[in-house]
Design a protein around this motif. Structure first.
Motif, PDB file in Angstrom:
ATOM      1  N   ASP A  49       0.854  -1.184   0.000  1.00 42.10           N
ATOM      2  CA  ASP A  49       0.000   0.000   0.000  1.00 42.10           C
ATOM      3  C   ASP A  49       0.889   1.232   0.000  1.00 42.10           C
ATOM      4  OD1 ASP A  49       0.894   0.329   2.664  1.00 42.10           O
ATOM      5  OD2 ASP A  49      -0.899  -0.615   3.497  1.00 42.10           O
ATOM      6  N   GLU A  50       0.310   2.389   0.282  1.00 42.45           N
ATOM      7  CA  GLU A  50       1.088   3.631   0.227  1.00 42.45           C
ATOM      8  C   GLU A  50       2.189   3.678   1.284  1.00 42.45           C
ATOM      9  OE1 GLU A  50      -2.430   4.178   2.886  1.00 42.45           O
ATOM     10  OE2 GLU A  50      -2.094   3.396   0.855  1.00 42.45           O
ATOM     11  N   GLN A  51       2.119   2.812   2.292  1.00 45.34           N
ATOM     12  CA  GLN A  51       3.136   2.767   3.337  1.00 45.34           C
ATOM     13  C   GLN A  51       4.252   1.772   3.033  1.00 45.34           C
ATOM     14  OE1 GLN A  51       3.101   4.977   5.836  1.00 45.34           O
ATOM     15  NE2 GLN A  51       1.256   5.779   4.832  1.00 45.34           N
ATOM     16  N   GLY A  52       4.072   0.926   2.025  1.00 48.16           N
ATOM     17  CA  GLY A  52       5.096  -0.044   1.669  1.00 48.16           C
ATOM     18  C   GLY A  52       4.556  -1.459   1.629  1.00 48.16           C
ATOM     19  N   ALA A  53       5.454  -2.428   1.615  1.00 48.53           N
ATOM     20  CA  ALA A  53       5.085  -3.843   1.560  1.00 48.53           C
ATOM     21  C   ALA A  53       4.472  -4.288   2.888  1.00 48.53           C
ATOM     22  CB  ALA A  53       6.309  -4.693   1.234  1.00 48.53           C
ATOM     23  N   GLN A  54       3.471  -5.152   2.794  1.00 44.55           N
ATOM     24  CA  GLN A  54       2.771  -5.614   4.001  1.00 44.55           C
ATOM     25  C   GLN A  54       2.717  -7.140   4.063  1.00 44.55           C
ATOM     26  OE1 GLN A  54       2.171  -3.323   6.103  1.00 44.55           O
ATOM     27  NE2 GLN A  54       2.362  -1.537   4.776  1.00 44.55           N
ATOM     28  N   ARG A  55       3.769  -7.789   3.576  1.00 47.81           N
ATOM     29  CA  ARG A  55       3.776  -9.256   3.513  1.00 47.81           C
ATOM     30  C   ARG A  55       4.333  -9.855   4.818  1.00 47.81           C
ATOM     31  NH1 ARG A  55       6.244  -7.423  -1.028  1.00 47.81           N
ATOM     32  NH2 ARG A  55       8.263  -8.198  -0.249  1.00 47.81           N
ATOM     33  N   VAL A  56       3.781  -9.464   5.937  1.00 47.77           N
ATOM     34  CA  VAL A  56       4.252  -9.976   7.221  1.00 47.77           C
ATOM     35  C   VAL A  56       3.885 -11.461   7.325  1.00 47.77           C
ATOM     36  CG1 VAL A  56       4.085  -9.748   9.733  1.00 47.77           C
ATOM     37  CG2 VAL A  56       4.055  -7.712   8.269  1.00 47.77           C
ATOM     38  N   ALA A  57       4.809 -12.263   7.832  1.00 48.75           N
ATOM     39  CA  ALA A  57       4.654 -13.712   7.817  1.00 48.75           C
ATOM     40  C   ALA A  57       3.364 -14.173   8.478  1.00 48.75           C
ATOM     41  CB  ALA A  57       5.844 -14.362   8.515  1.00 48.75           C
ATOM     42  N   PHE A  58       2.730 -15.136   7.832  1.00 46.24           N
ATOM     43  CA  PHE A  58       1.563 -15.866   8.322  1.00 46.24           C
ATOM     44  C   PHE A  58       0.293 -15.020   8.372  1.00 46.24           C
ATOM     45  CE2 PHE A  58       5.315 -17.493  10.899  1.00 46.24           C
ATOM     46  CZ  PHE A  58       5.702 -18.390   9.925  1.00 46.24           C
ATOM     47  N   THR A  59       0.310 -13.855   7.733  1.00 43.68           N
ATOM     48  CA  THR A  59      -0.891 -13.039   7.602  1.00 43.68           C
ATOM     49  C   THR A  59      -1.592 -13.383   6.289  1.00 43.68           C
ATOM     50  OG1 THR A  59       0.282 -11.255   6.464  1.00 43.68           O
ATOM     51  CG2 THR A  59       0.189 -11.149   8.883  1.00 43.68           C
ATOM     52  N   ASP A  60      -2.805 -12.862   6.119  1.00 42.64           N
ATOM     53  CA  ASP A  60      -3.542 -13.114   4.877  1.00 42.64           C
ATOM     54  C   ASP A  60      -2.826 -12.508   3.670  1.00 42.64           C
ATOM     55  OD1 ASP A  60      -5.475 -14.524   6.245  1.00 42.64           O
ATOM     56  OD2 ASP A  60      -6.831 -12.818   6.449  1.00 42.64           O
ATOM     57  N   THR A  61      -2.152 -11.366   3.862  1.00 40.52           N
ATOM     58  CA  THR A  61      -1.414 -10.759   2.754  1.00 40.52           C
ATOM     59  C   THR A  61      -0.229 -11.627   2.349  1.00 40.52           C
ATOM     60  OG1 THR A  61      -2.052  -8.565   3.537  1.00 40.52           O
ATOM     61  CG2 THR A  61      -0.240  -8.671   1.968  1.00 40.52           C
ATOM     62  N   TRP A  62       0.439 -12.224   3.329  1.00 38.60           N
ATOM     63  CA  TRP A  62       1.523 -13.169   3.032  1.00 38.60           C
ATOM     64  C   TRP A  62       0.998 -14.372   2.254  1.00 38.60           C
ATOM     65  CZ3 TRP A  62       2.475 -18.163   5.302  1.00 38.60           C
ATOM     66  CH2 TRP A  62       3.749 -18.670   5.072  1.00 38.60           C
ATOM     67  N   LEU A  63      -0.165 -14.884   2.645  1.00 36.79           N
ATOM     68  CA  LEU A  63      -0.778 -15.990   1.911  1.00 36.79           C
ATOM     69  C   LEU A  63      -1.106 -15.599   0.484  1.00 36.79           C
ATOM     70  CD1 LEU A  63      -3.155 -17.476   4.652  1.00 36.79           C
ATOM     71  CD2 LEU A  63      -1.078 -18.529   3.722  1.00 36.79           C
ATOM     72  N   ARG A  82      21.070 -35.189  -6.628  1.00 36.72           N
ATOM     73  CA  ARG A  82      21.781 -34.145  -5.893  1.00 36.72           C
ATOM     74  C   ARG A  82      21.098 -32.815  -6.202  1.00 36.72           C
ATOM     75  NH1 ARG A  82      27.383 -33.280  -6.528  1.00 36.72           N
ATOM     76  NH2 ARG A  82      27.716 -33.271  -4.278  1.00 36.72           N
ATOM     77  N   VAL A  83      20.934 -31.977  -5.178  1.00 37.82           N
ATOM     78  CA  VAL A  83      20.051 -30.815  -5.296  1.00 37.82           C
ATOM     79  C   VAL A  83      20.818 -29.508  -5.220  1.00 37.82           C
ATOM     80  CG1 VAL A  83      18.085 -29.613  -4.260  1.00 37.82           C
ATOM     81  CG2 VAL A  83      18.138 -32.120  -4.289  1.00 37.82           C
ATOM     82  N   LEU A  84      20.510 -28.622  -6.156  1.00 37.40           N
ATOM     83  CA  LEU A  84      20.904 -27.217  -6.083  1.00 37.40           C
ATOM     84  C   LEU A  84      19.689 -26.438  -5.601  1.00 37.40           C
ATOM     85  CD1 LEU A  84      22.529 -24.645  -6.592  1.00 37.40           C
ATOM     86  CD2 LEU A  84      21.870 -24.795  -9.004  1.00 37.40           C
ATOM     87  N   VAL A  85      19.833 -25.755  -4.466  1.00 38.20           N
ATOM     88  CA  VAL A  85      18.734 -24.984  -3.895  1.00 38.20           C
ATOM     89  C   VAL A  85      18.966 -23.502  -4.161  1.00 38.20           C
ATOM     90  CG1 VAL A  85      17.423 -24.451  -1.811  1.00 38.20           C
ATOM     91  CG2 VAL A  85      18.485 -26.703  -2.069  1.00 38.20           C
ATOM     92  N   ILE A  86      17.940 -22.832  -4.662  1.00 38.44           N
ATOM     93  CA  ILE A  86      17.932 -21.377  -4.812  1.00 38.44           C
ATOM     94  C   ILE A  86      16.868 -20.856  -3.860  1.00 38.44           C
ATOM     95  CG2 ILE A  86      17.568 -19.430  -6.375  1.00 38.44           C
ATOM     96  CD1 ILE A  86      18.349 -21.305  -8.685  1.00 38.44           C
ATOM     97  N   GLY A  87      17.226 -19.916  -2.980  1.00 41.04           N
ATOM     98  CA  GLY A  87      16.292 -19.538  -1.930  1.00 41.04           C
ATOM     99  C   GLY A  87      16.087 -18.049  -1.753  1.00 41.04           C
ATOM    100  N   GLY A  88      14.993 -17.745  -1.083  1.00 41.59           N
ATOM    101  CA  GLY A  88      14.654 -16.367  -0.736  1.00 41.59           C
ATOM    102  C   GLY A  88      13.449 -16.370   0.184  1.00 41.59           C
ATOM    103  N   HIS A  89      12.836 -15.204   0.370  1.00 46.10           N
ATOM    104  CA  HIS A  89      11.669 -15.139   1.258  1.00 46.10           C
ATOM    105  C   HIS A  89      10.719 -14.062   0.767  1.00 46.10           C
ATOM    106  CE1 HIS A  89      12.987 -11.403   3.438  1.00 46.10           C
ATOM    107  NE2 HIS A  89      14.179 -11.850   3.069  1.00 46.10           N
ATOM    108  N   LEU A  90       9.439 -14.391   0.768  1.00 43.95           N
ATOM    109  CA  LEU A  90       8.420 -13.430   0.370  1.00 43.95           C
ATOM    110  C   LEU A  90       7.983 -12.530   1.510  1.00 43.95           C
ATOM    111  CD1 LEU A  90       6.040 -15.546  -1.925  1.00 43.95           C
ATOM    112  CD2 LEU A  90       7.796 -13.909  -2.620  1.00 43.95           C
ATOM    113  N   ASP A  91       8.176 -12.953   2.757  1.00 45.17           N
ATOM    114  CA  ASP A  91       7.694 -12.128   3.872  1.00 45.17           C
ATOM    115  C   ASP A  91       8.490 -10.839   3.978  1.00 45.17           C
ATOM    116  OD1 ASP A  91       9.522 -12.536   6.700  1.00 45.17           O
ATOM    117  OD2 ASP A  91       9.862 -13.972   5.095  1.00 45.17           O
ATOM    118  N   SER A  92       7.849  -9.818   4.507  1.00 47.96           N
ATOM    119  CA  SER A  92       8.474  -8.497   4.664  1.00 47.96           C
ATOM    120  C   SER A  92       8.267  -8.009   6.089  1.00 47.96           C
ATOM    121  CB  SER A  92       7.843  -7.485   3.690  1.00 47.96           C
ATOM    122  OG  SER A  92       6.533  -7.117   4.126  1.00 47.96           O
ATOM    123  N   VAL A  93       8.963  -6.940   6.436  1.00 53.12           N
ATOM    124  CA  VAL A  93       8.624  -6.211   7.657  1.00 53.12           C
ATOM    125  C   VAL A  93       7.399  -5.360   7.360  1.00 53.12           C
ATOM    126  CG1 VAL A  93      11.015  -6.166   8.451  1.00 53.12           C
ATOM    127  CG2 VAL A  93      10.137  -4.259   7.096  1.00 53.12           C
TER     128      VAL A  93
END
Length: 415
Positions: free
Chosen positions: A21-35, A70-81
């Motif tokens: 939103d106008e304040q920034g990203a709101q993808r806080v973990a385990f919230t509906d926006t994160w889902l 044998r696995v190559l993992v590429i990682g990151g995270h969608l959650d935000s502050v």
């Protein structure tokens, strides 16, 4: 389907519109926006011949099976502050989606090694105060008893928040199985600091995550009337703390590390009294374990000196500690070569912030990170930004690093 970095930039903008939103990203973990962000990721991955699943800790995995298990993992995270930036974490994941697209096309759906893309759950720790939750569960470094005590500011427990997204906290250690065949881990991230911008460079190869020492330092003096007590007889706890606050800059410079006093509490805390007790928090970081220990020792020595000079005493308390975590030297070389290939120059630097890559490396998986320049060095803020041409270069660098890492994995004994 060649690599198309612009597609990653477009995906990032689409996610920003969906979960900000106008304040920034709101993808806080385990919230509906994160889902909602998770659903967006599933949709983007749906066009690829990957299997998708959520593990026992709540991490989301997409697997492209290869000729080798044998696995190559590429990682990151969608959650935000809360009110966060549009790139922190999600660049890693969506750039990984683009790399999967290219690899799938090049190898007709059967790469030489298995490739997994992971969206780690709650990297930020913004809601419950425990960062790197999902990656520490997969890395085998999680204490369920301690996690059961965590609650957010509204009194919601982590256990209940996880139930909301279909996870049972006591099952989280089972996520360890996800890394059983992992032979390498790659992560791309915005720098979140000013180093690359100051050097005029778009990209960097990351040496590792710094070690952290966090302590309380409490000076004990004597309360006295602020009007009737001469300056030369005061036992002012705040004065000693103030002297230490200056000295930490000298300590940091001496050891080429960083030191921060982040909070200060005084008692009795009134304008008419000399400070009797002053508690400060001290955060110290360094990539070298010996120098980190030396910085903490220097801080203790200085605190005792200033306390003694001011007629006070001092005590120390432990808050948190993590050792420096260096990344794999051969993968650092591969990261530097990939950066140089797409941008013409390269720079190696440590990471001051912690990342999921630290937990993966702690578990024994060869790991490396790439950084892309952050404008003004600002992150965890709605003004967080990176030039689009630099974002495009970062996707290219991750793609080149992926190819180099696959070749490195194939050359390992037993491959």
């Amino acid at each position: 389907m060649p690599l198309t970095p612009q597609r990653t930039i477009d995906d990032l903008k689409e996610l920003r519109g969906l979960t900000g939103d106008e304040q920034g990203a709101q993808r806080v973990a385990f919230t509906d926006t994160w889902l909602k962000a998770r659903a967006f990721l599933r949709e983007k991955l749906g066009a690829l011949p990957v299997t998708q699943h959520m593990d026992a800790a709540g991490n989301w995995w997409a697997t492209l099976p290869g000729a080798s298990d044998r696995v190559l993992v590429i990682g990151g995270h969608l959650d935000s502050v809360p009110n966060g930036g549009w790139l922190d974490g999600c660049l890693n994941v969506l750039a990984g989606v683009e790399v999967l697209r290219r690899v799938n096309e090049q190898y007709a759906g059967k790469p030489p090694v298995t490739i997994k893309l992971v969206d780690w759950a709650d990297e930020e720790g913004a809601r419950f105060g425990r960062s790197l939750y999902g990656s520490s569960a997969a890395g085998g470094n999680i204490d369920i008893t301690e996690m059961q005590k965590l609650k957010d500011r509204d009194g919601v427990s982590l256990e209940d928040a996880l139930k909301h997204v279909g996870v049972t906290l006591s099952d989280a250690p089972q996520a360890r199985s996800e890394l059983e065949n992992a032979a390498a881990y790659l992560e791309l991230h915005i720098e979140q600091g000013p180093v690359l911008e100051g050097l005029g460079l778009p990209l960097g190869a990351v040496l590792g995550t710094v070690g952290v020492e966090r302590h309380t330092v409490t000076f004990h003096g004597q309360a006295a009337h602020s009007g009737s007590t001469p300056m030369n007889v005061r036992k002012d706890a705040f004065r000693a703390a103030g002297q230490l606050s200056q000295e930490i800059y000298t300590i940091a410079e001496r050891h080429s590390g960083v030191c921060t006093i982040g909070s200060c509490k005084t008692l009795p805390g009134i304008v008419t009294s000399v400070v009797e007790t002053c508690e400060i928090t001290l955060d110290q970081r360094h990539l070298d374990a010996g120098k980190l220990a030396a910085m903490w020792q220097d801080a203790q020595d200085a605190a005792r000196k200033f306390a003694d000079e001011g007629g006070c005493t001092v005590t120390f308390g432990d808050l948190w500690h993590i050792e420096p975590i260096p990344f794999h030297p051969e993968l650092i070389d591969a990261a530097e070569a990939s950066v140089r290939e797409v941008s013409g120059t390269a720079h190696r630097l440590p990471s001051g912030p912690l990342h999921d890559a630290a937990e993966v490396a702690r578990s024994g998986v060869p790991t490396v990170m790439l950084f892309v320049q952050s404008l003004r060095g600002i992150s965890h803020n709605r003004i967080e930004d990176t030039l689009e041409e630099h974002l495009a270069l970062s996707v290219q660098a991750l793609d080149r690093l992926t190819d180099r890492t696959i070749a490195w994995m194939q050359a390992q004994p037993g491959a």
